[in-house]
Scaffold this active site. Structure first.
Site, PDB file in Angstrom:
ATOM      1  N   LYS A   1       2.201  11.253   4.865  1.00  0.00           N
ATOM      2  CA  LYS A   1       2.351  10.174   5.847  1.00  0.00           C
ATOM      3  C   LYS A   1       2.894   8.921   5.172  1.00  0.00           C
ATOM      4  CE  LYS A   1      -1.283   7.798   6.737  1.00  0.00           C
ATOM      5  NZ  LYS A   1      -1.135   6.440   6.240  1.00  0.00           N
TER       6      LYS A   1
ATOM      7  N   LYS B   1       0.836  -1.205   0.000  1.00  0.00           N
ATOM      8  CA  LYS B   1       0.000   0.000   0.000  1.00  0.00           C
ATOM      9  C   LYS B   1       0.867   1.250   0.000  1.00  0.00           C
ATOM     10  CE  LYS B   1      -2.637   2.948   2.910  1.00  0.00           C
ATOM     11  NZ  LYS B   1      -1.969   4.079   3.533  1.00  0.00           N
TER      12      LYS B   1
END
Length: 138
Positions: free
Chosen positions: A104, A36
């Protein structure tokens, strides 16, 4: 994107199939999360390429809406292009909503790369440059 023991992933697959179109077992626990992060790293780098292409097109007198339409039906199409084409090829609106989430993930994958002693590479550098640009636009 799933990581974990094969038996566990297969036992959970019917649940995954209720909300995910394509589930890939990537290996050990955590491998899905790494995939991911890598996907979002590449998406962020692709955003930079798409935005730069729109900026160049504008500078050369090409209407961004029409350029987006052409590229969407050509070999340069991508999810990143489809994300910013409706915004006139600009990262500004996307920066308001997505910069922190992308930052992030790029930060996490940067940390993983450092720990793995991997070379920095063009994709990571491009993604970091894109995030810096988004910061300026917010």
């Amino acid at each position: 994107m799933a990581g974990g023991e094969t038996e566990v992933v297969e036992r959970c697959r019917p649940v995954f199939d209720t909300y995910a179109g394509h589930v890939v077992h990537l290996g050990d626990l955590g491998a899905g999360q790494v995939a991911k992060l890598l996907n979002n790293l590449l998406f962020t780098a692709n955003l930079a390429t798409a935005a730069t292409t729109f900026d160049l097109g504008r500078g050369l007198g090409v209407d961004p809406t029409r350029l987006g339409e052409v590229i969407a039906h050509g070999s340069g199409n991508s999810v990143a292009l489809g994300t910013i084409a409706p915004l006139g090829g600009s990262l500004q609106q996307l920066a308001i909503y997505a910069a922190e989430l992308l930052r992030k993930d790029v930060g996490l994958v940067t940390d993983l790369a450092v720990r793995a002693e991997a070379p920095k590479g063009v994709v990571l550098t491009t993604a970091e440059t894109t995030l810096a640009l988004m910061d300026k636009l917010r």
